[in-house]
Design a protein around this motif. Structure first.
Motif, PDB file in Angstrom:
ATOM      1  N   ILE A 167     -62.437-112.323 -53.487  1.00  0.00           N
ATOM      2  CA  ILE A 167     -63.042-111.028 -53.716  1.00  0.00           C
ATOM      3  C   ILE A 167     -64.843-111.233 -53.725  1.00  0.00           C
ATOM      4  CG2 ILE A 167     -62.961-108.958 -55.116  1.00  0.00           C
ATOM      5  CD1 ILE A 167     -60.524-109.712 -56.099  1.00  0.00           C
ATOM      6  N   GLU A 168     -65.247-110.347 -52.973  1.00  0.00           N
ATOM      7  CA  GLU A 168     -66.851-110.405 -52.773  1.00  0.00           C
ATOM      8  C   GLU A 168     -67.293-110.350 -54.365  1.00  0.00           C
ATOM      9  OE1 GLU A 168     -69.833-107.372 -50.537  1.00  0.00           O
ATOM     10  OE2 GLU A 168     -68.405-106.556 -51.593  1.00  0.00           O
ATOM     11  N   TYR A 318     -58.839-111.632 -48.276  1.00  0.00           N
ATOM     12  CA  TYR A 318     -60.366-111.286 -48.699  1.00  0.00           C
ATOM     13  C   TYR A 318     -60.669-109.658 -49.180  1.00  0.00           C
ATOM     14  CZ  TYR A 318     -65.272-112.447 -49.234  1.00  0.00           C
ATOM     15  OH  TYR A 318     -66.316-112.593 -50.030  1.00  0.00           O
ATOM     16  N   ASP A 319     -61.463-109.703 -50.038  1.00  0.00           N
ATOM     17  CA  ASP A 319     -61.964-108.028 -50.387  1.00  0.00           C
ATOM     18  C   ASP A 319     -63.178-107.868 -50.107  1.00  0.00           C
ATOM     19  OD1 ASP A 319     -62.522-105.988 -51.983  1.00  0.00           O
ATOM     20  OD2 ASP A 319     -60.490-105.963 -53.136  1.00  0.00           O
ATOM     21  N   VAL A 320     -63.494-106.783 -49.304  1.00  0.00           N
ATOM     22  CA  VAL A 320     -64.745-106.814 -48.958  1.00  0.00           C
ATOM     23  C   VAL A 320     -65.095-105.153 -49.025  1.00  0.00           C
ATOM     24  CG1 VAL A 320     -64.836-106.798 -46.420  1.00  0.00           C
ATOM     25  CG2 VAL A 320     -66.927-107.273 -47.569  1.00  0.00           C
ATOM     26  N   SER A 321     -66.357-104.616 -49.695  1.00  0.00           N
ATOM     27  CA  SER A 321     -66.580-103.377 -49.784  1.00  0.00           C
ATOM     28  C   SER A 321     -67.586-102.941 -48.858  1.00  0.00           C
ATOM     29  CB  SER A 321     -67.530-103.064 -51.197  1.00  0.00           C
ATOM     30  OG  SER A 321     -66.401-103.405 -52.193  1.00  0.00           O
ATOM     31  N   GLU A 356     -72.527-117.963 -51.369  1.00  0.00           N
ATOM     32  CA  GLU A 356     -71.447-117.126 -52.007  1.00  0.00           C
ATOM     33  C   GLU A 356     -70.196-117.356 -51.523  1.00  0.00           C
ATOM     34  OE1 GLU A 356     -72.362-112.916 -53.162  1.00  0.00           O
ATOM     35  OE2 GLU A 356     -74.107-113.628 -53.358  1.00  0.00           O
ATOM     36  N   LEU A 357     -69.881-117.913 -50.353  1.00  0.00           N
ATOM     37  CA  LEU A 357     -68.438-117.782 -49.842  1.00  0.00           C
ATOM     38  C   LEU A 357     -67.710-118.973 -50.609  1.00  0.00           C
ATOM     39  CD1 LEU A 357     -69.322-117.644 -45.863  1.00  0.00           C
ATOM     40  CD2 LEU A 357     -68.268-116.200 -47.631  1.00  0.00           C
ATOM     41  N   PRO A 358     -66.528-119.088 -50.731  1.00  0.00           N
ATOM     42  CA  PRO A 358     -65.543-119.911 -51.294  1.00  0.00           C
ATOM     43  C   PRO A 358     -65.406-121.024 -50.228  1.00  0.00           C
ATOM     44  CG  PRO A 358     -64.291-118.013 -50.491  1.00  0.00           C
ATOM     45  CD  PRO A 358     -65.684-117.419 -50.500  1.00  0.00           C
ATOM     46  N   HIS A 364     -66.702-121.319 -41.470  1.00  0.00           N
ATOM     47  CA  HIS A 364     -66.400-120.142 -40.470  1.00  0.00           C
ATOM     48  C   HIS A 364     -66.836-118.799 -40.761  1.00  0.00           C
ATOM     49  CE1 HIS A 364     -63.700-122.825 -38.448  1.00  0.00           C
ATOM     50  NE2 HIS A 364     -62.913-123.084 -39.552  1.00  0.00           N
ATOM     51  N   GLY A 365     -67.697-118.801 -41.894  1.00  0.00           N
ATOM     52  CA  GLY A 365     -68.259-117.551 -42.236  1.00  0.00           C
ATOM     53  C   GLY A 365     -67.274-116.741 -42.970  1.00  0.00           C
ATOM     54  N   GLN A 366     -67.650-115.527 -43.496  1.00  0.00           N
ATOM     55  CA  GLN A 366     -66.560-114.313 -44.327  1.00  0.00           C
ATOM     56  C   GLN A 366     -65.976-113.655 -43.739  1.00  0.00           C
ATOM     57  OE1 GLN A 366     -69.147-111.231 -46.761  1.00  0.00           O
ATOM     58  NE2 GLN A 366     -67.316-110.328 -45.803  1.00  0.00           N
TER      59      GLN A 366
END
Ligand code: 5GP
Ligand code: MN
Ligand code: MN
Length: 474
Positions: A167-168, A318-321, A356-358, A364-366
């Motif tokens: 999650i972001e 993933y969870d992104v707002s 900030e990415l896991p 590969h990017g978010q």
């Protein structure tokens, strides 16, 4: 208006600053998209570019259209010392966003039980305007939720600890200050945790129809014909009430801060003012509310799958707002700076290597999750390295409306659309046919075109295309 835009590359158009604009604006999209931009959207982009402390360039995504004060699909970044924060720049549904879960199932596994699953999801997950659920937050619980976000939910046994890394912000906004959330906003939320809301919000079971990048898809844990679940909703009545209360406060206070608002609706306050900080605390709490809400819905969805398809294993991809303001570091004129980045109807899309990415997404990017419509496709994209410089690591958030809700209600009949989609094998469950009409596939632009433009602009890349199997609409 359009004459003021200079094409820089196939899907990037620059409006050089003029008049009160402090910075340039960049519009993304192919020629058709740019030609269809309406004047209000363009003037709203100009308004954002005229606010104090705005830096770099203001961006309009390929799905941009006009909103309240600040355009939807708009991105504006502000200097940490001299900049402003705008309640209109975040929007009414604070931290509205999408999360996608993988299920470990294939499309074929659902053939005999899709209707049963749809009925169960519709029954268990509360949906509709103002509709609450079984979770009641009493006394201090509400403030604890506003402080802890999805991590609060997991602490309550709602979801799995491993969800949080997907999650972001690891499921929690650190700027949250429940004391700054209006009482009325809290009251509206006491019984709404774990509910979907209405209209554009949805819970969709989808399958992976096409993979564009095998390596990225593998890293994201998706393959062809995989069943996934996407949940689109936000901070319910709480976020709405925060925006409703802070907008007039900001509009009223602006002259006292020496801010001449380019338009009365684009209310803002200096980040370093008491009001600015208060809003930030309230907005952070709104973000946590949305993250907790999507977490609570996830828990209910897992229960429904356990009852219908016990072999399913629902993991958060993933969870992104797409309605937020975050403090992030970017280079401005070669120098690293902390900025407050407003994304309203724009999705954060961090590129490869971002701290900030896991770990599993670093290369590969978010993962970036984009809704299309209940009758067309949705997409999973990945953030690019270049997007930091081009768009403050942001991309589109959906297909973008071509028709107002009122017009869609006039043009379409909800029950007819449900039948039509049913003929194409898509199951719709809803408490509001009016809502279906408003969200009819034809009320939206062609999502495939929006995604092509997003990719050509260099701000995100295609990983997979999803097709709906069943959709629960609020
Ligand atoms: P918004 O956050 O602006 O309300 O909506 C985001 C995007 O979700 C819209 O631009 C639209 O493309 C998409 N969308 C709206 N309804 C649905 C739906 O029922 N299913 C899917 N997959 N996408 C939808
Ligand atoms: Mn929303
Ligand atoms: Mn949304």
């Amino acid at each position: 208006n359009i004459k003021l835009l200079k094409q820089e590359s196939p899907c990037r158009w620059r409006m050089e600053k003029y008049g009160p604009m402090r910075v340039d604006a960049l519009f993304f999209g192919n020629k058709d998209i740019i030609l269809e931009l309406d004047d209000t959207t363009v003037s709203q982009v100009r308004d954002v570019a005229s606010l104090p402390g705005v830096v770099g360039q203001v961006c309009a995504m390929p799905d941009a259209h006009s909103g309240y004060g600040f355009p939807i699909g708009g991105v504006g970044a502000f200097d940490e010392k001299h900049g402003v924060i705008s309640a209109g720049g975040v929007g009414f549904d604070i931290s509205c966003g999408v999360r996608t879960l993988t299920t470990g199932l294939k499309k074929q596994d659902l053939i005999t039980c899709d209707a049963k699953l749809a009925d169960l999801l519709f029954k268990r997950i509360p949906s509709g305007a103002g509709v609450g659920g079984d979770i009641i937050l009493e006394g201090d619980q509400l403030d604890e939720m506003l402080l802890g976000g999805a991590s609060w939910a997991v602490g309550q046994g709602v979801g799995k600890p491993e969800d949080l890394g997907r999650i972001e912000g690891n499921g929690r906004n650190n700027f949250a200050d429940p004391c700054k959330v209006p009482l009325k906003a809290k009251q509206r939320m006491r019984n709404q945790m774990g509910s979907l809301g209405s209209g554009n919000h949805y819970l969709e079971v989808q399958y992976v129809e096409e993979i564009y990048d095998k390596a990225k898809a593998a890293a994201f844990g998706i393959g062809i014909d995989d069943v996934v679940v996407s949940i689109h909703c936000g901070s319910r009545g709480l976020g709405h009430q925060i925006a409703k209360d802070y907008l007039p406060m900001m509009a009223k206070a602006a002259p006292g801060f020496g801010i001449k608002l380019p338009h009365k609706d684009i209310a803002c306050a200096p980040i370093n003012s008491e009001l600015g900080r208060d809003y930030l605390g309230a907005m952070g709490a709104g973000i946590n509310c949305a993250l907790a809400n999507r977490q609570a819905i996830t828990h209910l969805v897992r229960e429904c799958f356990t009852d219908t398809l016990p072999q399913a294993d629902l993991r958060l991809l993933y969870d992104v707002s797409h309605n937020t303001c975050h403090r992030e570091e970017f280079k401005i004129n070669g120098k690293k700076k902390n900025l407050w980045v407003h994304r309203k109807g724009a999705t954060r899309a961090l590129g490869p290597g971002h701290p900030e990415l896991p770990r599993e997404f670093k290369k590969h990017g978010q993962p970036v999750i984009i809704g299309g419509s209940m009758g067309t496709a949705s997409y999973i994209l990945s953030g690019t390295k270049d997007s930091a410089e081009i768009s403050f690591s942001s991309c589109c958030h959906g297909a973008g409306r071509v028709m107002s809700r009122a017009k869609a209600r006039k043009n379409f009949k909800g029950n007819k659309i449900q039948k039509e989609l049913g003929r194409h094998g898509i199951i719709i469950r809803t408490g509001s046919f009016k809502g279906i009409a408003e969200e009819a596939p034809l009320a939206y632009k062609d999502v495939d075109m929006i995604i092509e433009s997003t990719q050509t602009a260099g701000i995100a890349e295609k990983v997979a295309r999803l097709r709906p199997i069943l959709c629960i609409k609020g």
